[in-house]
Design a protein around this motif. Structure first.
Motif, PDB file in Angstrom:
ATOM      1  N   VAL A 122       0.846  -1.195   0.000  1.00 39.27           N
ATOM      2  CA  VAL A 122       0.000   0.000   0.000  1.00 39.27           C
ATOM      3  C   VAL A 122       0.880   1.244   0.000  1.00 39.27           C
ATOM      4  O   VAL A 122       2.017   1.198   0.494  1.00 39.27           O
ATOM      5  N   PRO A 123       0.392   2.351  -0.566  1.00 38.89           N
ATOM      6  CA  PRO A 123      -0.896   2.462  -1.247  1.00 38.89           C
ATOM      7  C   PRO A 123      -0.842   1.912  -2.670  1.00 38.89           C
ATOM      8  O   PRO A 123       0.187   1.989  -3.333  1.00 38.89           O
ATOM      9  N   THR A 124      -1.948   1.345  -3.117  1.00 40.03           N
ATOM     10  CA  THR A 124      -2.091   0.871  -4.496  1.00 40.03           C
ATOM     11  C   THR A 124      -3.428   1.380  -5.021  1.00 40.03           C
ATOM     12  O   THR A 124      -4.414   1.404  -4.283  1.00 40.03           O
ATOM     13  N   VAL A 125      -3.448   1.768  -6.289  1.00 40.36           N
ATOM     14  CA  VAL A 125      -4.670   2.276  -6.907  1.00 40.36           C
ATOM     15  C   VAL A 125      -5.054   1.347  -8.062  1.00 40.36           C
ATOM     16  O   VAL A 125      -4.225   1.025  -8.913  1.00 40.36           O
ATOM     17  N   VAL A 126      -6.308   0.904  -8.038  1.00 42.83           N
ATOM     18  CA  VAL A 126      -6.838  -0.040  -9.026  1.00 42.83           C
ATOM     19  C   VAL A 126      -8.173   0.501  -9.524  1.00 42.83           C
ATOM     20  O   VAL A 126      -9.014   0.906  -8.719  1.00 42.83           O
ATOM     21  N   ALA A 127      -8.374   0.503 -10.829  1.00 43.04           N
ATOM     22  CA  ALA A 127      -9.682   0.852 -11.379  1.00 43.04           C
ATOM     23  C   ALA A 127     -10.523  -0.412 -11.510  1.00 43.04           C
ATOM     24  O   ALA A 127      -9.985  -1.514 -11.664  1.00 43.04           O
ATOM     25  N   GLN A 132     -14.370  -5.695 -13.563  1.00 42.59           N
ATOM     26  CA  GLN A 132     -13.035  -6.226 -13.774  1.00 42.59           C
ATOM     27  C   GLN A 132     -11.979  -5.271 -13.200  1.00 42.59           C
ATOM     28  O   GLN A 132     -12.022  -4.072 -13.468  1.00 42.59           O
ATOM     29  N   PRO A 133     -11.020  -5.783 -12.416  1.00 39.24           N
ATOM     30  CA  PRO A 133      -9.968  -4.923 -11.862  1.00 39.24           C
ATOM     31  C   PRO A 133      -8.930  -4.568 -12.912  1.00 39.24           C
ATOM     32  O   PRO A 133      -8.545  -5.397 -13.736  1.00 39.24           O
ATOM     33  N   LEU A 134      -8.476  -3.319 -12.895  1.00 39.61           N
ATOM     34  CA  LEU A 134      -7.478  -2.828 -13.835  1.00 39.61           C
ATOM     35  C   LEU A 134      -6.397  -2.102 -13.033  1.00 39.61           C
ATOM     36  O   LEU A 134      -6.579  -0.955 -12.622  1.00 39.61           O
ATOM     37  N   PRO A 135      -5.256  -2.748 -12.721  1.00 41.59           N
ATOM     38  CA  PRO A 135      -4.216  -2.110 -11.906  1.00 41.59           C
ATOM     39  C   PRO A 135      -3.727  -0.815 -12.547  1.00 41.59           C
ATOM     40  O   PRO A 135      -3.502  -0.751 -13.757  1.00 41.59           O
TER      41      PRO A 135
END
Length: 319
Positions: A122-127, A132-135
């Motif tokens: 962390v921190p990590t941002v994912v759309a 569906q997850p999109l790093p």
């Protein structure tokens, strides 16, 4: 910052592709600490277009990502660097006015939710687009870099038809002074049907609108979109691609993959797959391909240069 350019999300599947893969690295706990959100010096409290994610609302937010983009921040809110990033993302969420919703996942309080994103720290941002997850990126980032990444996410969302607005703050004063005109009754009927996931009713409403006015371009485009949603509702992209690869001349298999390519933003691939089959197809299959291509042209937009190019190939192949 590692910030790969987001690509259009994969085709919608029956279940979100989230899978727990072990614990998230919480080494941020040993770094300089910040006050909790809402206190002076800490990240702002949730509100507006910012929500705190828990096990109770996680699945709903994933479902909502089919209507509008959801950007997830996996963080430790009392870590100084995490809090600064959270503050920046929160300001941008408000500035973008609901074009995306920011969800904040406290990796310490909800480790299972955090681990579902398969992040390493962390921190990590994912759309999240269409479930569906999109790093996007991990670690700190400058605001201008973040803006660029968000703009790419929104472009990918637009290509996938995910262009709704997240609920949150009240509309700006200028918008309040100039409200959008109401939709025509049958268009509103179709929209309401889509909202309650009654796609058959939406199709019926658009078809009725077209019977009343065959030149209603909005109804034509809406009908094409809903029919695509119907055809791909329970589609399995891997299975569809395998079927098409095993039978390259199978028109129905090609139509299924073209739909999924279109849903995933691979417009040229969708057009080319069907156009390549036209020269060797019999009369019935040519008609199937022609009708589907015209629907896909509507989805891409008649002003899209890719549509103009594909129309020329279609005309040559048919005549």
């Amino acid at each position: 910052m590692s910030s790969p350019s987001p690509q259009p999300g994969p085709a919608r599947s029956a279940q979100p592709e989230f899978a727990v893969r072990g614990a998230v690295d919480l080494s941020a706990l040993s770094r300089p600490q910040a006050p909790p959100p809402g206190e002076p010096g800490g990240a702002p409290e949730a509100g507006g277009f910012v929500v705190d994610v828990s096990e109770a609302n996680f699945e709903q937010l994933v479902r909502d990502s089919s209507t509008y983009p959801v950007v997830m921040l996996i963080w430790i809110p009392t870590d100084q660097a995490n809090a600064e990033l959270g503050g920046t993302l929160g300001r941008l969420a408000d500035e973008y006015g609901g074009r995306f919703l920011l969800g904040r996942v406290d990796a310490q309080a909800y480790p299972q939710v955090a681990a579902a994103f398969q992040v390493q720290g962390v921190p990590t941002v994912v759309a999240v687009l269409q479930g569906q997850p999109l790093p996007l990126f991990q670690g700190a980032a400058e605001e201008q870099q973040i803006r660029g990444v968000l703009d790419q996410v929104l472009a990918a969302a637009e290509q996938n038809g995910v262009n709704g607005r997240a609920p949150g703050a009240a509309p700006a004063a200028a918008e309040a002074e100039q409200p959008l005109p109401p939709l025509p009754p049958l268009h509103q009927e179709a929209y309401d049907a889509i909202e309650r996931d009654d796609l058959d009713a939406a199709v019926a409403a658009y078809e009725k609108a077209l019977r009343q006015d065959p030149k209603d371009s909005d109804a034509t485009a809406g009908l094409a979109q809903v029919r695509l949603m119907q055809r791909t509702r329970d589609a399995d992209l891997a299975a569809a691609r395998k079927a098409a690869a095993d039978a390259p001349s199978d028109v129905d298999a090609a139509l299924a993959v073209a739909d999924l390519d279109m849903l995933g933003g691979k417009v040229d691939d969708a057009f080319a797959r069907l156009l390549d089959l036209l020269p060797g197809a019999d009369a019935d299959d040519k008609e199937k391909l022609r009708v589907r291509l015209l629907e896909l042209f509507e989805l891409a937009g008649t002003g899209d240069p890719r549509v103009s190019k594909a129309r020329k190939r279609l005309a040559i192949s048919l005549y």
